[in-house]
Design a protein around this motif. Sequence first.
Motif, PDB file in Angstrom:
ATOM      1  N   SER A 111      26.315 -27.059  27.048  1.00  0.00           N
ATOM      2  CA  SER A 111      26.130 -27.835  25.821  1.00  0.00           C
ATOM      3  C   SER A 111      25.092 -27.187  24.918  1.00  0.00           C
ATOM      4  N   MET A 112      24.042 -26.623  25.498  1.00  0.00           N
ATOM      5  CA  MET A 112      23.029 -25.957  24.684  1.00  0.00           C
ATOM      6  C   MET A 112      23.574 -24.659  24.085  1.00  0.00           C
ATOM      7  N   THR A 113      24.406 -23.965  24.856  1.00  0.00           N
ATOM      8  CA  THR A 113      25.045 -22.757  24.341  1.00  0.00           C
ATOM      9  C   THR A 113      25.965 -23.089  23.178  1.00  0.00           C
ATOM     10  N   GLU A 114      26.696 -24.195  23.284  1.00  0.00           N
ATOM     11  CA  GLU A 114      27.587 -24.623  22.200  1.00  0.00           C
ATOM     12  C   GLU A 114      26.805 -24.869  20.918  1.00  0.00           C
ATOM     13  N   VAL A 115      25.673 -25.539  21.036  1.00  0.00           N
ATOM     14  CA  VAL A 115      24.856 -25.818  19.856  1.00  0.00           C
ATOM     15  C   VAL A 115      24.314 -24.524  19.269  1.00  0.00           C
ATOM     16  N   PHE A 116      23.834 -23.644  20.122  1.00  0.00           N
ATOM     17  CA  PHE A 116      23.289 -22.366  19.656  1.00  0.00           C
ATOM     18  C   PHE A 116      24.351 -21.585  18.884  1.00  0.00           C
ATOM     19  N   GLN A 117      25.520 -21.440  19.474  1.00  0.00           N
ATOM     20  CA  GLN A 117      26.577 -20.642  18.846  1.00  0.00           C
ATOM     21  C   GLN A 117      27.135 -21.318  17.595  1.00  0.00           C
ATOM     22  N   ALA A 118      27.304 -22.639  17.655  1.00  0.00           N
ATOM     23  CA  ALA A 118      27.841 -23.355  16.490  1.00  0.00           C
ATOM     24  C   ALA A 118      26.887 -23.260  15.304  1.00  0.00           C
TER      25      ALA A 118
END
Length: 265
Positions: A238-245
């Motif tokens: 979930s943190m990776t998703e936020v970072f990339q988004a």
Amino acid sequence: MKRRTYLTALGAAPWALWLGTSAHTQVLDLPDAINKAGRQRMLSQRMAKAWLALVQGIEPPNAQRVLDKSMALFDRQLIELKAFAPSPEIKLTYSKLELEWSDYKTALIGAQPDKSAAAHLLMQDSQVLALANQGTGQYEATLGKPVGKLVNLAGRQRMLSQRMAKFYLAARLDVGAASSIAEIMKARSEFVGANAVLYDSPLATTRIRQELQQAQGQWVFFDNALQKLKPGSGTDRSMTEVFQASENLLTTMDSVTALYSAIKV
């Protein structure tokens, strides 16, 4: 991150560090100054985001790249904006920003990213942001045209994309979780409202509206990821998703800002 790593990045990387596009080696005109001044706001938040990602082991190689390139670009643009300053008041703002940036940079690279230093780092990034925002407003006022306000507003969207991601990662780390959530909610509202203004502007070209439609699609994904926030807990995914988004949304909003800054009226 070791100080040597950052210095190597400065020496080896070209100045065209901005997300794969070419960065001017000097400020061309006042709209360009507003664009670059606004980008300094964004970089203050993007660096903190990358630092918080490193603390939590999220996308380490990518987060390190983002931090290195953002610091190098901030350094370069600070020199350009101060040299271009058309008034003593603007030059003074950038002299003050130099001092705050020196302290912030030391916090970013002076020691290994660690949760114990997070609260202090967030305080420093806010001081850099405030002065960068002041400089952007001064450049907009100097231009004195409606397009300047739109360049400023579009550029601020870049900052908000990074600010929301930063506070998401801070809340995940359980650093000022309540205030981080409040800041995310405030930024979400501001982002949605500003995009509507940018889309509806009489100065918006077909290309600008196409980019804003793309940003809307990215925003939906980013906003969904933000809403999964649970302070003090969460998955790396979930943190990776936020970072990339946040990076994807930033790229599109940077394009919108550049398109508005290219309008000559």
